[in-house]
Design a protein around this motif. Structure first.
Motif, PDB file in Angstrom:
ATOM      1  N   ILE A   1       0.855  -1.197   0.000  1.00 49.84           N
ATOM      2  CA  ILE A   1       0.000   0.000   0.000  1.00 49.84           C
ATOM      3  C   ILE A   1       0.890   1.247   0.000  1.00 49.84           C
ATOM      4  CG2 ILE A   1      -1.731   1.260   1.341  1.00 49.84           C
ATOM      5  CD1 ILE A   1      -2.534  -1.505   2.568  1.00 49.84           C
TER       6      ILE A   1
ATOM      7  N   GLU B   1      -6.520   0.298 -10.210  1.00 50.81           N
ATOM      8  CA  GLU B   1      -7.289  -0.428  -9.193  1.00 50.81           C
ATOM      9  C   GLU B   1      -8.457   0.452  -8.740  1.00 50.81           C
ATOM     10  OE1 GLU B   1      -5.022  -0.816  -5.465  1.00 50.81           O
ATOM     11  OE2 GLU B   1      -5.432  -2.944  -5.595  1.00 50.81           O
TER      12      GLU B   1
ATOM     13  N   VAL C   1     -10.328   2.258  -6.264  1.00 51.26           N
ATOM     14  CA  VAL C   1     -10.112   2.700  -4.881  1.00 51.26           C
ATOM     15  C   VAL C   1     -11.139   3.773  -4.503  1.00 51.26           C
ATOM     16  CG1 VAL C   1      -8.503   3.727  -3.242  1.00 51.26           C
ATOM     17  CG2 VAL C   1      -7.663   2.120  -4.950  1.00 51.26           C
TER      18      VAL C   1
ATOM     19  N   LEU D   1     -14.306  -0.488   0.377  1.00 46.41           N
ATOM     20  CA  LEU D   1     -13.027  -0.203   1.046  1.00 46.41           C
ATOM     21  C   LEU D   1     -13.197   0.536   2.385  1.00 46.41           C
ATOM     22  CD1 LEU D   1     -10.038  -0.810   0.515  1.00 46.41           C
ATOM     23  CD2 LEU D   1      -9.894   1.369  -0.699  1.00 46.41           C
TER      24      LEU D   1
ATOM     25  N   TYR E   1     -12.181  -0.969   6.255  1.00 50.09           N
ATOM     26  CA  TYR E   1     -11.289  -0.376   7.260  1.00 50.09           C
ATOM     27  C   TYR E   1     -12.042  -0.083   8.559  1.00 50.09           C
ATOM     28  CZ  TYR E   1      -7.165  -0.218   4.319  1.00 50.09           C
ATOM     29  OH  TYR E   1      -6.073  -0.586   3.560  1.00 50.09           O
TER      30      TYR E   1
ATOM     31  N   LEU F   1     -14.853  -7.453   0.507  1.00 47.46           N
ATOM     32  CA  LEU F   1     -13.865  -6.597  -0.178  1.00 47.46           C
ATOM     33  C   LEU F   1     -13.044  -7.430  -1.154  1.00 47.46           C
ATOM     34  CD1 LEU F   1     -12.488  -3.841  -0.547  1.00 47.46           C
ATOM     35  CD2 LEU F   1     -10.886  -4.499   1.246  1.00 47.46           C
ATOM     36  N   GLN F   2     -12.661  -8.644  -0.717  1.00 46.40           N
ATOM     37  CA  GLN F   2     -11.825  -9.473  -1.580  1.00 46.40           C
ATOM     38  C   GLN F   2     -12.560  -9.875  -2.850  1.00 46.40           C
ATOM     39  OE1 GLN F   2      -8.847  -9.553   0.036  1.00 46.40           O
ATOM     40  NE2 GLN F   2      -8.250  -9.770  -2.101  1.00 46.40           N
TER      41      GLN F   2
ATOM     42  N   PHE G   1     -12.618  -6.828  -5.102  1.00 45.57           N
ATOM     43  CA  PHE G   1     -11.345  -6.594  -5.793  1.00 45.57           C
ATOM     44  C   PHE G   1     -11.071  -7.664  -6.843  1.00 45.57           C
ATOM     45  CE2 PHE G   1      -9.559  -3.653  -2.439  1.00 45.57           C
ATOM     46  CZ  PHE G   1      -9.249  -2.631  -3.316  1.00 45.57           C
TER      47      PHE G   1
ATOM     48  N   ARG H   1     -10.406  -6.813 -10.655  1.00 48.15           N
ATOM     49  CA  ARG H   1      -9.096  -7.180 -11.226  1.00 48.15           C
ATOM     50  C   ARG H   1      -9.252  -8.135 -12.401  1.00 48.15           C
ATOM     51  NH1 ARG H   1      -6.781  -7.511  -5.325  1.00 48.15           N
ATOM     52  NH2 ARG H   1      -6.088  -5.379  -5.246  1.00 48.15           N
TER      53      ARG H   1
ATOM     54  N   ARG I   1      -2.015  -2.840 -10.317  1.00 54.80           N
ATOM     55  CA  ARG I   1      -1.774  -3.920  -9.354  1.00 54.80           C
ATOM     56  C   ARG I   1      -2.105  -5.245 -10.030  1.00 54.80           C
ATOM     57  NH1 ARG I   1      -3.085  -2.541  -3.729  1.00 54.80           N
ATOM     58  NH2 ARG I   1      -1.163  -3.135  -2.746  1.00 54.80           N
TER      59      ARG I   1
ATOM     60  N   PHE J   1      -3.346 -10.748  -0.119  1.00 52.91           N
ATOM     61  CA  PHE J   1      -4.164  -9.946   0.800  1.00 52.91           C
ATOM     62  C   PHE J   1      -5.171 -10.817   1.554  1.00 52.91           C
ATOM     63  CE2 PHE J   1      -2.729  -6.075  -1.318  1.00 52.91           C
ATOM     64  CZ  PHE J   1      -2.801  -5.151  -0.296  1.00 52.91           C
TER      65      PHE J   1
ATOM     66  N   ASN K   1      -5.378 -11.634   5.617  1.00 57.08           N
ATOM     67  CA  ASN K   1      -6.562 -11.310   6.425  1.00 57.08           C
ATOM     68  C   ASN K   1      -7.153 -12.557   7.075  1.00 57.08           C
ATOM     69  OD1 ASN K   1      -7.540  -8.343   6.452  1.00 57.08           O
ATOM     70  ND2 ASN K   1      -6.700  -8.649   4.405  1.00 57.08           N
TER      71      ASN K   1
ATOM     72  N   ARG L   1      -5.694   9.253   2.534  1.00 57.57           N
ATOM     73  CA  ARG L   1      -7.013   8.598   2.689  1.00 57.57           C
ATOM     74  C   ARG L   1      -7.237   8.377   4.191  1.00 57.57           C
ATOM     75  NH1 ARG L   1      -5.359   4.085  -1.270  1.00 57.57           N
ATOM     76  NH2 ARG L   1      -5.545   5.156  -3.247  1.00 57.57           N
TER      77      ARG L   1
ATOM     78  N   GLU M   1      -6.933   4.936   6.060  1.00 54.31           N
ATOM     79  CA  GLU M   1      -5.648   4.216   6.030  1.00 54.31           C
ATOM     80  C   GLU M   1      -4.641   4.756   7.045  1.00 54.31           C
ATOM     81  OE1 GLU M   1      -4.384   4.687   1.988  1.00 54.31           O
ATOM     82  OE2 GLU M   1      -5.500   2.953   1.277  1.00 54.31           O
TER      83      GLU M   1
ATOM     84  N   TYR N   1      -0.920  -4.405  10.891  1.00 52.47           N
ATOM     85  CA  TYR N   1      -1.445  -4.841   9.583  1.00 52.47           C
ATOM     86  C   TYR N   1      -0.437  -4.492   8.474  1.00 52.47           C
ATOM     87  CZ  TYR N   1      -4.972  -5.311   5.825  1.00 52.47           C
ATOM     88  OH  TYR N   1      -5.683  -5.683   4.698  1.00 52.47           O
TER      89      TYR N   1
END
Ligand SMILES: Nc1ncnc2c1ncn2[C@@H]1O[C@H](COP(=O)(O)OP(=O)(O)OP(=O)(O)O)[C@@H](O)[C@H]1O
Ligand SMILES: Nc1nc(=O)c2ncn([C@H]3C[C@H](O)[C@@H](CO)O3)c2[nH]1
Length: 228
Positions: free
Chosen positions: A10, A32, A34, A40, A44, A54-55, A58, A62, A79, A87, A91, A146, A149, A160
């Motif tokens: 990141i 990507e 974002v 996202l 968080y 989230l996975q 993404f 992707r 990415r 990732f 997690n 952001r 983050e 993390y």
């Protein structure tokens, strides 16, 4: 046709380098999701609840990008799809996914990778990995700003991010879908320093040349200031 994918933790500078590199090579950038990613901020705020969603989000975006990139002409992706499992596994290892979610995720990933195997062009031509230390990563995350983050947002983020860096090292070493190269993201400030920017661009184009993958009609731009 040349497809380049960037990888790295990141804030390593993938989006920035994607923009610089795609302009320099005259190719198409793929970013990507974002700022337009609705999951996202939820992740968080409540990682355990949203890690799986989230996975999947993404992985889906992707998959679309890499499918487009592998069928169109010359591209740079900010990415790689190959980092997706890194990732999720991380997690899952810290208890943010149930065993059912883990099984479902890996089945879905496996199916999607099989689809890519069937494409005329299966893999990127080159992976460019940006290496950064923890301190650089945090500096860049702060600079970009952001809110979710920032270390001040959640006291577990320090662990993390450190963990993420530990997962990247073996991931890069075992990556073998294409030729690969590393950029020193701690030393080379390709955003603010034109000499560093030229070094990074030369490293990448030299590698492409060596592989016979520099787009045939490409001419080295004389003014790199305009590539930012
Ligand atoms: N080599 C660099 N030198 C100095 N600043 C940089 C460098 N690379 C990126 N930055 C700055 O760091 C911040 C993060 O960069 P960027 O968004 O490109 O990272 P990223 O790897 O795409 O992050 P993410 O994984 O979160 O998408 C930005 O503010 C960018 O301007
Ligand atoms: N959990 C999780 N899985 C992913 O595959 C993944 N890919 C990116 N990200 C997070 C990192 C940055 O905050 C932000 C931009 O990279 O999105 C991810 N987070």
């Amino acid at each position: 046709m040349t497809v380049i994918v960037l990888s790295g933790p990141i804030g390593a500078g993938k989006s920035s380098l994607t923009s610089i590199l795609s302009k320099y090579l005259g190719t198409k950038p793929f970013y990507e999701s974002v700022d337009d990613n609705p999951v996202l901020p939820l992740f968080y705020a409540d990682p355990k609840k949203y890690a799986f969603l989230l996975q999947v989000y993404f992985l889906n975006t992707r998959f679309h990008s890499i499918k487009d990139a592998l069928t169109e002409d010359n591209n740079v992706l900010d990415r790689s799809i190959y980092e997706d499992a890194l990732f999720f596994q991380m997690n899952a290892d810290i208890g943010r996914a149930t065993s059912e979610e883990v099984d479902t995720y890996y089945e879905l990933l496996h199916n999607m990778m099989n689809e890519l195997e069937r494409m005329p062009k299966k893999n990127p031509d080159l992976l460019v990995h940006i290496n950064v230390s923890y301190d650089t990563m945090i500096k860049r995350i702060k600079k970009r700003g952001r809110p979710y983050e920032q270390l001040s947002y959640d006291s577990t983020l320090e662990d993390y991010y450190k963990r993420l860096l530990r997962y990247y090292k073996p991931w890069y070493e075992s990556y073998d879908y294409s030729p690969k190269m590393e950029i020193d993201g701690d030393k080379l400030d390709f955003m603010a320093n034109p000499a560093d920017k030229q070094i990074v661009l030369d490293q990448i184009t030299d590698k492409l040349k060596e592989m016979g993958k520099l787009p045939e009609d490409w001419e080295k731009p004389t003014d790199i200031q305009s590539e930012a």
